[in-house]
Write an enzyme that holds these catalytic residues in place. Structure first.
Site, PDB file in Angstrom:
ATOM      1  N   CYS A 156       0.696  -1.434  -0.109  1.00 42.87           N
ATOM      2  CA  CYS A 156       0.038   0.049   0.037  1.00 42.87           C
ATOM      3  C   CYS A 156       0.947   1.299  -0.198  1.00 42.87           C
ATOM      4  O   CYS A 156       0.215   2.097   0.257  1.00 42.87           O
ATOM      5  CB  CYS A 156      -0.776   0.236   1.153  1.00 42.87           C
ATOM      6  SG  CYS A 156      -0.085  -0.117   2.614  1.00 42.87           S
ATOM      7  N   ASP A 277       7.459 -10.028  50.344  1.00 44.80           N
ATOM      8  CA  ASP A 277       8.283  -9.878  51.549  1.00 44.80           C
ATOM      9  C   ASP A 277       7.580  -9.906  52.968  1.00 44.80           C
ATOM     10  O   ASP A 277       8.125 -10.487  53.770  1.00 44.80           O
ATOM     11  CB  ASP A 277       9.442  -8.716  51.423  1.00 44.80           C
ATOM     12  CG  ASP A 277      10.302  -8.829  50.153  1.00 44.80           C
ATOM     13  OD1 ASP A 277      10.651 -10.132  50.108  1.00 44.80           O
ATOM     14  OD2 ASP A 277      10.652  -7.732  49.584  1.00 44.80           O
ATOM     15  N   PRO A 304       8.598 -15.682  55.047  1.00 46.12           N
ATOM     16  CA  PRO A 304      10.052 -16.611  54.988  1.00 46.12           C
ATOM     17  C   PRO A 304      10.512 -16.507  53.427  1.00 46.12           C
ATOM     18  O   PRO A 304       9.604 -16.281  52.450  1.00 46.12           O
ATOM     19  CB  PRO A 304       9.583 -18.055  55.163  1.00 46.12           C
ATOM     20  CG  PRO A 304       7.956 -18.109  54.672  1.00 46.12           C
ATOM     21  CD  PRO A 304       7.409 -16.588  55.289  1.00 46.12           C
TER      22      PRO A 304
END
EC number: 4.1.1.36
Length: 390
Positions: A156, A277, A304
């Site tokens: 095009c 955390d 943990p």
């Protein structure tokens, strides 16, 4: 390179159809057995005789070319070790996504279990159409693969995204599919992925923007290499990777408990999850009402560290790989510190800005070296990470 592989080329109607001649010719010269299917529209751009001469096989242009006494479309679908659709047009992609099998190409693809690649080429506006994007996304969930177009001059006259990828690059992708080896055959790999959610009250929680894509890419690529993979994942919108045992959790404690129950059964553990955390010490029993509280104080306690626990309790022959996400300024230094502190064999360091992105840029770090990878798709990053295991 296994020259006994069979490749089925499906050619659709588009100006890039002529480029299929080079690809068919190159694959034949490399010693592969190649058959070609052309849609009716494809025959308007290039003659079947051209492909027949090059492939040395009869070209299929419609269902009536097939020998129905032998259920030929099933026979060809089983014959193919790989299918490449080139150029993959808006029409053909949409038909496959919709379950339409109304010509030879779509019928054979629907009956095949072979890896199928769509090398996209189309007008840039068509390529950005949300319907097409949804169809591509849908097909990817069924493990169809896409060779995305490049930016360049289109029919095009626009200079935009939609140009067929370079033919040699397409050939390389196909050859790589055949060259994959079971480097991790029967290796047992445990991967943690995505984020965790820590409840504040029954409807609110602390979390982060991790999508799980990196972990899921690692799982999928490891399966391709022959590994037996289990993934423990937090909430994610990623599709479940095929061939992977999936354990779904929500909180960090749930992930911790699941990992500790099974990690000693695996040879390789990869901690790709973005685990919270901290968590609220207490969870409110009912929804917190803002009209009753001017200030809200929530006491947090540490979760943990899953990968650290595994790192310090790993068995003699286990390999433990962690991830580290930090700001670019301190990334390498922080990663080295975590590598030592958590007793890891490798750590993958990446910048925070890649959270939630399809791309990633990482550093693969161990005690002896740092390997920097360029920015790339997470699926490609996964392949590079797994190379450290073989």
């Amino acid at each position: 390179m296994d020259k006994n592989k069979h490749i089925l080329i499906g050619i659709c109607g588009g100006i890039a159809s002529y480029k299929s001649v080079y690809i068919v010719s190159s694959l034949v010269k490399l010693g592969y057995k190649v058959k070609v299917i052309m849609t009716q529209n494809a025959t308007k751009f290039i003659t079947p005789l051209t492909l027949e001469t090059i492939s040395k096989n009869k070209i299929i242009t419609n269902l009536w070319d097939l020998d129905h006494n032998e259920v030929e479309h099933i026979k060809i679908a089983k014959w193919a070790h790989l299918i490449l659709v080139i150029p993959a047009t808006y029409n053909t992609i949409s038909k496959i996504a919709s379950g339409i099998a109304d010509d030879a190409l779509t019928t054979i693809i629907s009956a095949s279990t072979a890896p199928t690649y769509f090398a996209i080429a189309m007008n840039n506006i068509m390529y950005s159409n949300p319907i097409l994007k949804e169809n591509i996304k849908k097909l990817k969930t069924y493990n169809y693969k896409f060779i995305e177009p490049d930016k360049g001059f289109l029919a095009c006259s626009s200079n935009a995204l939609g140009r067929l990828k370079n033919e040699d690059k397409i050939i390389k992708i196909i050859l790589n599919e055949f060259n994959q080896k079971d480097y991790l055959k029967n290796k047992k790999i445990l991967i943690t992925a995505s984020r965790t959610e820590e409840l504040i009250d029954p409807i609110r929680y602390f979390s982060n923007t991790s999508t799980g894509k990196m972990g899921f890419c690692l799982a999928q690529e490891a399966v391709k290499l022959g590994a037996q993979v289990t993934i423990i994942t937090g909430p994610t919108n990623e599709n479940d990777p095929e061939g992977v045992n999936i354990i779904k959790i929500k909180t960090a404690m749930e992930m911790y408990k699941e990992a500790l129950k099974i990690y000693n059964k695996f040879e390789i553990i990869i901690g790709a999850a973005a685990v919270a955390d901290f968590k609220p010490k207490h969870i409110f029993n009912s929804k917190i009402k803002k009209n009753k509280i001017n200030r809200l104080y929530i006491k947090l306690v540490k979760n943990p560290d899953i990968i650290q626990h595994i790192g310090h309790n790993k068995l003699k022959n286990q390999i433990v790989i962690g991830f580290c996400a930090e700001n670019s300024k301190n990334l390498i230094q922080k990663a080295k510190e975590k590598l030592k502190k958590k007793n890891l064999d490798f750590i993958i360091a990446n910048e925070l800005k890649y959270f939630g992105s399809k791309l990633n840029k990482v550093y693969i770090i161990n005690k002896q070296s740092i390997k920097e990878l360029p920015e790339m798709e997470k699926s490609e990053v996964a392949k590079e990470i797994l190379k450290i295991l073989y």
